[in-house]
Scaffold this active site. Sequence first.
Site, mmCIF file in Angstrom:
data_model
loop_
_atom_site.group_PDB
_atom_site.id
_atom_site.type_symbol
_atom_site.label_atom_id
_atom_site.label_comp_id
_atom_site.label_asym_id
_atom_site.label_seq_id
_atom_site.Cartn_x
_atom_site.Cartn_y
_atom_site.Cartn_z
ATOM 1 N N LYS A 196 -1.199 -12.754 5.039
ATOM 2 C CA LYS A 196 -1.107 -11.345 5.441
ATOM 3 C C LYS A 196 -2.368 -10.576 5.049
ATOM 4 C CE LYS A 196 2.684 -10.353 3.142
ATOM 5 N NZ LYS A 196 3.060 -11.646 2.511
ATOM 6 N N ARG A 251 9.489 -4.482 2.766
ATOM 7 C CA ARG A 251 9.912 -5.773 2.240
ATOM 8 C C ARG A 251 11.422 -5.857 2.087
ATOM 9 N NH1 ARG A 251 4.962 -7.375 -0.404
ATOM 10 N NH2 ARG A 251 5.103 -9.429 -1.339
ATOM 11 N N ARG A 268 -5.101 -19.736 -5.627
ATOM 12 C CA ARG A 268 -5.654 -18.459 -5.159
ATOM 13 C C ARG A 268 -6.368 -17.695 -6.271
ATOM 14 N NH1 ARG A 268 -1.968 -14.310 -1.815
ATOM 15 N NH2 ARG A 268 -0.817 -14.023 -3.745
ATOM 16 N N ARG A 280 -3.925 -14.137 -10.195
ATOM 17 C CA ARG A 280 -2.808 -13.220 -10.395
ATOM 18 C C ARG A 280 -1.779 -13.863 -11.313
ATOM 19 N NH1 ARG A 280 -1.159 -11.198 -4.448
ATOM 20 N NH2 ARG A 280 0.866 -11.391 -5.442
ATOM 21 N N ARG A 329 9.277 -15.788 -6.173
ATOM 22 C CA ARG A 329 8.873 -14.908 -5.074
ATOM 23 C C ARG A 329 9.386 -15.440 -3.739
ATOM 24 N NH1 ARG A 329 2.863 -15.186 -6.162
ATOM 25 N NH2 ARG A 329 2.527 -13.931 -4.300
HETATM 26 P P1 ADP Z 1 2.332 -11.573 -1.818
HETATM 27 O O1 ADP Z 1 2.513 -11.255 -0.357
HETATM 28 O O2 ADP Z 1 1.298 -12.597 -2.064
HETATM 29 O O3 ADP Z 1 3.612 -11.876 -2.537
HETATM 30 P P2 ADP Z 1 1.701 -8.768 -2.541
HETATM 31 O O4 ADP Z 1 0.363 -8.475 -3.062
HETATM 32 O O5 ADP Z 1 2.069 -8.229 -1.204
HETATM 33 O O6 ADP Z 1 1.786 -10.338 -2.589
HETATM 34 O O7 ADP Z 1 2.837 -8.285 -3.572
HETATM 35 C C1 ADP Z 1 2.812 -8.655 -4.927
HETATM 36 C C2 ADP Z 1 4.002 -8.040 -5.654
HETATM 37 O O8 ADP Z 1 3.949 -6.611 -5.577
HETATM 38 C C3 ADP Z 1 5.374 -8.406 -5.103
HETATM 39 O O9 ADP Z 1 5.847 -9.654 -5.587
HETATM 40 C C4 ADP Z 1 6.209 -7.219 -5.594
HETATM 41 O O10 ADP Z 1 6.528 -7.335 -6.948
HETATM 42 C C5 ADP Z 1 5.250 -6.051 -5.447
HETATM 43 N N1 ADP Z 1 5.367 -5.412 -4.117
HETATM 44 C C6 ADP Z 1 4.402 -5.354 -3.153
HETATM 45 N N2 ADP Z 1 4.854 -4.724 -2.056
HETATM 46 C C7 ADP Z 1 6.148 -4.371 -2.318
HETATM 47 C C8 ADP Z 1 7.172 -3.717 -1.578
HETATM 48 N N3 ADP Z 1 6.973 -3.288 -0.321
HETATM 49 N N4 ADP Z 1 8.382 -3.549 -2.179
HETATM 50 C C9 ADP Z 1 8.605 -3.969 -3.427
HETATM 51 N N5 ADP Z 1 7.702 -4.607 -4.168
HETATM 52 C C10 ADP Z 1 6.469 -4.804 -3.637
#
Ligand code: ADP
Length: 208
Positions: free
Chosen positions: A13, A88, A122, A153, A164
């Site tokens: 993404k 999400r 990553r 991370r 996750r």
């Molecule tokens: P990835 O797609 O690799 O899991 P992101 O950078 O999009 O990583 O998100 C990392 C973390 O940030 C998620 O696991 C969550 O804890 C938090 N997060 C990001 N976007 C949201 C969202 N829309 N709602 C709730 N938590 C979020």
Amino acid sequence: MNIIFLGPPGAGKGTHAQKLMNELEIPQISTGDMLRQAIKAETELGILAKGFIDRGELVPDEVVIGIVKERLAQQDCQKGYILDGFPRTVPQAEALSQFAKIDCALNLSLADEVIIGRLSGRRVCLKCGATYHTSTLNGRTDCAACGDELVQRKDDTPETIQNRLTVYAAQTAPLIDYYQEKGMLRTVECTGTVEENHRAVRKALGVE
Ligand code: ADP
Ligand code: ZN
């Protein structure tokens, strides 16, 4: 064009959203990047979000809805944007529909086995959001885009990755049906190279 990027962690993404941002000259809005920057800056938001993120859980809906609503009201979002990592959950999608007009939800799809390999190698730049994989870094530890240091991370460890993926299946995957029913969904299989996948992303969005 107002676009949502859906898909499991590691599907690409962020990578494709960043490329499209440059090509279409519209901002990429990554809730993950915004939250990680808040953690780094030790703001109130960052302190609240840290525990959830480190455990691989979702940050509460009302918190992320608030930051996205505020961000979309800014001037640079008026000609379009790419939402990367938001919504999400179904409640987030419902809230979004109250303050935004989305054109398309792009579902980037990828098998779990591939995801684990991608995420465990990553490395990310917290400053500009660029991502890399150890297999192509040749030991390099700085960001090719902005020069800041690359980090792993905390949530990119095997145990947290598994969590996750479970959270994704339970809370985010239902959005695929949600947008399908609204006639807004387009799916891209992200099994090829970054360039191949990106061509497929552009094609799905009609920006060839
Ligand atoms: P990835 O797609 O690799 O899991 P992101 O950078 O999009 O990583 O998100 C990392 C973390 O940030 C998620 O696991 C969550 O804890 C938090 N997060 C990001 N976007 C949201 C969202 N829309 N709602 C709730 N938590 C979020
Ligand atoms: Zn950088």
